[in-house]
Design a protein around this motif. Structure first.
Motif, PDB file in Angstrom:
ATOM      1  N   ILE A  64       0.834  -1.201   0.000  1.00  0.00           N
ATOM      2  CA  ILE A  64       0.000   0.000   0.000  1.00  0.00           C
ATOM      3  C   ILE A  64       0.871   1.255   0.000  1.00  0.00           C
ATOM      4  CG2 ILE A  64      -1.677   1.342   1.342  1.00  0.00           C
ATOM      5  CD1 ILE A  64      -2.972  -1.266   2.185  1.00  0.00           C
ATOM      6  N   ALA A  65       1.914   1.254   0.810  1.00  0.00           N
ATOM      7  CA  ALA A  65       2.802   2.419   0.875  1.00  0.00           C
ATOM      8  C   ALA A  65       3.473   2.677  -0.466  1.00  0.00           C
ATOM      9  CB  ALA A  65       3.843   2.220   1.970  1.00  0.00           C
ATOM     10  N   VAL A  90      -1.295  -1.754  -7.260  1.00  0.00           N
ATOM     11  CA  VAL A  90      -0.114  -1.213  -7.932  1.00  0.00           C
ATOM     12  C   VAL A  90       1.156  -1.571  -7.154  1.00  0.00           C
ATOM     13  CG1 VAL A  90       1.072   0.930  -8.572  1.00  0.00           C
ATOM     14  CG2 VAL A  90      -1.367   0.667  -9.046  1.00  0.00           C
ATOM     15  N   GLY A  91       1.099  -1.403  -5.835  1.00  0.00           N
ATOM     16  CA  GLY A  91       2.289  -1.591  -5.022  1.00  0.00           C
ATOM     17  C   GLY A  91       2.758  -3.018  -4.910  1.00  0.00           C
ATOM     18  N   GLN A  92       1.850  -3.990  -5.031  1.00  0.00           N
ATOM     19  CA  GLN A  92       2.258  -5.377  -4.862  1.00  0.00           C
ATOM     20  C   GLN A  92       3.223  -5.804  -5.960  1.00  0.00           C
ATOM     21  OE1 GLN A  92       1.554  -7.203  -2.088  1.00  0.00           O
ATOM     22  NE2 GLN A  92       3.096  -8.566  -2.935  1.00  0.00           N
ATOM     23  N   ILE A  93       3.039  -5.267  -7.168  1.00  0.00           N
ATOM     24  CA  ILE A  93       3.976  -5.578  -8.261  1.00  0.00           C
ATOM     25  C   ILE A  93       5.370  -5.073  -7.904  1.00  0.00           C
ATOM     26  CG2 ILE A  93       4.540  -5.106 -10.674  1.00  0.00           C
ATOM     27  CD1 ILE A  93       1.543  -4.940 -11.228  1.00  0.00           C
ATOM     28  N   ALA A  94       5.414  -3.836  -7.399  1.00  0.00           N
ATOM     29  CA  ALA A  94       6.704  -3.255  -7.019  1.00  0.00           C
ATOM     30  C   ALA A  94       7.331  -4.025  -5.864  1.00  0.00           C
ATOM     31  CB  ALA A  94       6.514  -1.785  -6.644  1.00  0.00           C
ATOM     32  N   LEU A  95       6.513  -4.400  -4.887  1.00  0.00           N
ATOM     33  CA  LEU A  95       7.020  -5.122  -3.728  1.00  0.00           C
ATOM     34  C   LEU A  95       7.610  -6.471  -4.131  1.00  0.00           C
ATOM     35  CD1 LEU A  95       7.261  -5.145  -0.609  1.00  0.00           C
ATOM     36  CD2 LEU A  95       5.024  -6.260  -0.558  1.00  0.00           C
ATOM     37  N   ALA A  96       6.896  -7.199  -4.981  1.00  0.00           N
ATOM     38  CA  ALA A  96       7.397  -8.498  -5.434  1.00  0.00           C
ATOM     39  C   ALA A  96       8.706  -8.341  -6.201  1.00  0.00           C
ATOM     40  CB  ALA A  96       6.343  -9.173  -6.306  1.00  0.00           C
ATOM     41  N   ASN A 148      -3.651 -10.025   0.800  1.00  0.00           N
ATOM     42  CA  ASN A 148      -4.134  -9.579  -0.507  1.00  0.00           C
ATOM     43  C   ASN A 148      -5.045  -8.363  -0.322  1.00  0.00           C
ATOM     44  OD1 ASN A 148      -4.818  -9.304  -3.156  1.00  0.00           O
ATOM     45  ND2 ASN A 148      -5.576 -11.394  -3.428  1.00  0.00           N
ATOM     46  N   ASP A 149      -4.425  -7.217  -0.042  1.00  0.00           N
ATOM     47  CA  ASP A 149      -5.176  -6.012   0.287  1.00  0.00           C
ATOM     48  C   ASP A 149      -5.954  -5.437  -0.886  1.00  0.00           C
ATOM     49  OD1 ASP A 149      -4.542  -5.619   3.083  1.00  0.00           O
ATOM     50  OD2 ASP A 149      -2.510  -5.182   2.450  1.00  0.00           O
ATOM     51  N   SER A 150      -5.681  -5.899  -2.098  1.00  0.00           N
ATOM     52  CA  SER A 150      -6.419  -5.372  -3.245  1.00  0.00           C
ATOM     53  C   SER A 150      -7.846  -5.896  -3.303  1.00  0.00           C
ATOM     54  CB  SER A 150      -5.694  -5.706  -4.554  1.00  0.00           C
ATOM     55  OG  SER A 150      -5.597  -7.104  -4.728  1.00  0.00           O
ATOM     56  N   VAL A 151      -8.128  -6.979  -2.584  1.00  0.00           N
ATOM     57  CA  VAL A 151      -9.490  -7.521  -2.576  1.00  0.00           C
ATOM     58  C   VAL A 151     -10.053  -7.677  -1.163  1.00  0.00           C
ATOM     59  CG1 VAL A 151      -9.171  -8.747  -4.758  1.00  0.00           C
ATOM     60  CG2 VAL A 151      -8.687  -9.932  -2.609  1.00  0.00           C
ATOM     61  N   ALA A 152      -9.192  -7.665  -0.148  1.00  0.00           N
ATOM     62  CA  ALA A 152      -9.656  -7.899   1.220  1.00  0.00           C
ATOM     63  C   ALA A 152     -10.441  -6.702   1.739  1.00  0.00           C
ATOM     64  CB  ALA A 152      -8.471  -8.175   2.141  1.00  0.00           C
TER      65      ALA A 152
END
Length: 378
Positions: A64-65, A90-96, A148-152
């Protein structure tokens, strides 16, 4: 060999499988910038752990950040549920990518798992997650896990990665968890108080230990605090898993926290439930509540099943097989377990003896409202 001190968590003999939780404020600096030098130092430590024979799982916040900075969202992406979900996507791609690139530099493959509360609350999905983790570790990968914050939504989310790390450790049959925090461990009062003393070791999380905690996250970026870390320790202890809180703000935080002198707090479990009861005791979401009288509460404490005769009230609308909490008349939660009857049926038979139940329900009664094999004391 049992775990007895913080340094044991860095030993492949005592902690062959380790879960390391990284919070948002450690990974992401002001303005959404990545703390690259710090992350490089941590990844080197994870590679060193692998080299000495430890299997490692990472539970990492930060999506998220990172996403909020890239989208230019106010309040770090937490101004609304829609903002948080968009930022996470968006951020999860960067984090991975951050984890994959840095682990690859040490010839370690990274794997990504995104989970919601229900993935670890539902027994079948929990076992599927456990099997996936086991296979990834056997293949030599380091799983990097996040909610999975994009759907939770509020109803189906952990809300912090401390408790998620504990549930992941259960599923992975880990031996220890390291929660990287922004303080040196648990203090007997607010650590800002000059008189505060750090607890080096805690054997079981009690009401007195909970009273020492504050629920606030000092960074303002994450969603956890000391309260969530103590809840994580409770989940871990039911599976016999040790948990450490150490300060992650320093470069090479594992070396500082898990050295011979160890700076942190080590939580040692007082119990070790079987796999199913550990899963059941770690559940976050109950579908209802059964209130019991003092005699019933005492019987449960002696290892008995929950019988209808001891129930005084039913709260919620739940079905057979749903998880419910068991409370005493003062509101204290004593246990949780899987109901053998629906809420409506229990409402009809509460306070009744076994010989009366068949006439009330029209069929032969089951052995208990919650059988002791499906019940875990808290």
């Amino acid at each position: 060999m049992p775990i007895d001190r913080l340094a044991d968590l860095a030993d492949a003999a005592t902690a062959p499988r380790l879960v390391v939780k990284v919070g948002s404020s450690l990974l992401v600096g002001p303005g959404g910038t990545v703390r690259g030098e710090w992350l490089d130092s941590l990844v080197r430590e994870l590679a060193q752990a692998r080299a000495r024979g430890q299997e490692v799982i990472v539970v990492s916040s930060g999506a998220i950040a990172l996403g909020a900075a890239r989208l230019g969202l106010a309040k770090g992406g937490r101004g609304s549920l829609a903002d948080a979900q968009a930022a996470a996507a968006v951020g999860q791609i960067a984090l991975a990518s951050l984890w994959a690139e840095r682990l690859a530099a040490h010839d370690i493959p990274a794997a990504q798992l995104l989970v919601t509360l229900e993935d670890l609350e539902d027994r079948r999905r929990y076992l599927n997650a456990a099997a996936t983790l086991a296979r990834l570790l056997k293949a030599g990968a380091i799983p990097v896990i996040n909610e999975n914050d994009s759907v939770a939504t509020a109803e189906i989310r952990f809300g912090d990665n401390d408790r998620l790390a504990a549930r992941v450790a259960q599923a992975a049959s880990a031996h220890a968890i390291v929660l990287l925090s922004d303080v040196d461990g648990l203090y007997d009062r607010d650590p800002k108080d000059p008189a505060a003393q750090r607890l080096a070791r805690v054997e079981g999380v009690t009401d007195e230990v909970h009273a020492m905690a504050t629920g606030a996250s000092s960074s303002g970026m994450g969603s956890g605090g000391m309260t969530s870390k103590l809840q994580a320790a409770e989940i871990a202890e039911r599976a016999g898993i040790a948990l450490a809180i150490v300060n992650g703000t320093h470069t090479a935080p594992l070396a500082r926290g898990l050295s011979g002198e160890g700076i942190g707090t080590l939580f040692l479990p007082r119990r070790r439930d079987g796999a199913r009861k550990a899963w059941l005791g770690g559940r976050q979401r109950m579908h209802g509540v059964l209130v019991v009288d003092p005699g019933c509460a005492a019987a449960l404490g002696r290892g008995g099943s929950l019988l209808a005769t001891g129930i005084t009230a039913v709260e919620g609308d739940f079905g057979r097989g749903d998880p419910v909490a068991v409370r005493d008349g003062d509101g204290r939660t004593l246990a949780q377990g899987l109901a053998e009857y629906t809420a409506a049926e229990i409402e009809r038979i509460k306070g009744r003896r076994s010989e009366e139940i068949e006439a009330l329900l029209g069929y032969a009664p089951r052995a208990a409202v919650i059988h002791r094999d499906q019940l875990v004391l808290l």
